[in-house]
Design an enzyme around this catalytic site. Structure first.
Site, PDB file in Angstrom:
ATOM      1  N   CYS A 170      43.019  24.420  63.406  1.00 31.56           N
ATOM      2  CA  CYS A 170      44.352  24.223  63.966  1.00 31.56           C
ATOM      3  C   CYS A 170      45.113  23.254  63.065  1.00 31.56           C
ATOM      4  CB  CYS A 170      44.229  23.666  65.378  1.00 31.56           C
ATOM      5  SG  CYS A 170      45.795  23.502  66.245  1.00 31.56           S
ATOM      6  N   CYS A 201      27.013  40.780  21.196  1.00 33.88           N
ATOM      7  CA  CYS A 201      27.003  41.941  22.091  1.00 33.88           C
ATOM      8  C   CYS A 201      28.135  41.864  23.091  1.00 33.88           C
ATOM      9  CB  CYS A 201      25.658  42.010  22.812  1.00 33.88           C
ATOM     10  SG  CYS A 201      25.586  43.261  24.095  1.00 33.88           S
TER      11      CYS A 201
END
Length: 367
Positions: A170, A201
């Site tokens: 809240c 790679c």
């Protein structure tokens, strides 16, 4: 571009090289880079939508930069009137930030309309975004919710929310800044740039950058060389002159060249000529294919500083090559790690590199 060592500090750690081999060397680590805010508050020097560094600011200093109403709620735990404004029942898609420091707190898909009259959420953005402490004021036992970055009062946490958490955050609307997704999208479209990097790679490099905040897409392919649109098999011969590379598209408002290069020089070894670990050949060379003078100058500046500071035991051999054309690799090479995690190469070579990246850049990972 800012000097790299304004941001980095050095620690002697065991570093995994590209493609699975390891040795002892100095590792680069980084704090969160300050990048362009989604919300600009020039009157508040502590406000940032990207920097997650914990703040330690006195109330006296906060009072100088916050409005009286926000200061009363954020620093004195005041509560605004219920049903203030439209934020409590708004269904607009977007992101909610701490109005005091800019910390990202909630996404709209974590929000629900509550009859209490305050903006309510069932889940926070991440476990560090909000912290809690007991609040026994006014003769009640409650759980106070505080911003995880600046410790400002946001509201309270209750156990009467919807599934799946059963929680109700809240919040005071004044404690929140809201940015709709459309605003971020429109802004991002004008901030996209690409850069092409070769770090051995391409499966390894692609898997790392896919997880960096601000990176929109990563494609594996080839650049450099003399053969038009070479195949993977042709490049593997080492006779085409092409390198395995990734083309990275990134949003300059979320990440930047500085961070892109920090990641690059952290997750591969830029000192081994034409090889990364067990992968040998010019196709595995360390290379930056610059598309403009800004990228070239930024790359050269970082290389010069790393060499001058002797971050690595050997001199950096990363080449700076003018970008000509990017050739996308076959589809089965794209997103290779994600699609082949059970393969030995992925587990033994790519996974350790991802784990290292996640450890060093933990504050910059995509959620």
């Amino acid at each position: 571009m800012k000097k790299i060592f304004n941001y980095w500090f050095l620690l002697p750690l065991f570093v995994l090289n590209a493609c699975g081999q390891s040795n002892k060397k100095t590792e680069l680590t980084t704090k969160s880079s300050t990048m362009e805010n989604v919300i600009n508050k020039p009157e508040n020097p502590y406000y940032s939508n990207t920097d997650t560094t914990k703040l330690n600011v006195s109330d006296a200093d906060w009072k100088k930069v916050l409005s009286p109403d926000l200061y009363a709620v954020a620093r004195e735990a005041d509560t605004e009137r219920a049903f203030t404004g439209t934020m409590w029942n708004s269904e607009t898609k977007g992101t909610y930030y701490c109005a005091t420091c800019g910390n990202r707190l909630f996404k709209s898909n974590q929000k629900f309309t509550s009859s209490c009259g305050w903006p309510s959420f069932f889940e926070q953005e991440n476990k560090e975004s909000i912290t809690f402490k007991d609040d026994n004021s006014f003769g009640m036992k409650r759980t106070e919710a505080l911003c995880g970055r600046c410790d400002s009062h946001l509201g309270h946490l209750f156990d009467d929310g919807p599934e799946p958490t059963g929680k109700r955050y809240c919040m005071n609307a004044i404690s929140l800044d809201f940015v709709p997704d459309s605003a971020i999208l429109n802004k991002s479209q004008g901030n996209l740039e690409t850069i092409v990097l070769g770090g051995g790679c391409y499966w390894c490099v692609e898997a790392v950058y896919e997880n960096l905040q601000g990176v929109k897409s990563v494609s594996s392919g080839f650049a450099g060389g003399t053969v038009e649109n070479p195949s993977y098999e042709e490049v593997c011969t080492g006779r085409t002159g092409a390198a395995e590379v990734v083309e990275i598209t990134y949003d300059k408002s979320i990440t930047n060249l500085d961070e892109i290069f920090k990641v690059f020089f952290t997750v591969h070894d830029p000192t081994t000529l034409n090889r990364q670990g067990g992968d040998v050949g010019t196709q595995y060379r360390s290379a930056i294919f610059y598309k403009n003078e800004e990228q070239k100058i930024a790359a050269q500046s970082i290389i010069d500083e790393l060499n001058a500071s002797k971050v690595y035991a050997s001199k950096i051999v990363t080449t700076l090559e003018p970008f000509k054309k990017f050739y996308k690799a076959e589809e089965y090479h794209q997103n290779y790690y994600e699609n082949n995690k059970d393969k030995p190469y992925c587990q033994m070579v790519i996974q350790p590199k991802i784990e290292k990246f996640e450890k060093i850049f933990k504050d910059r990972l995509k959620k």
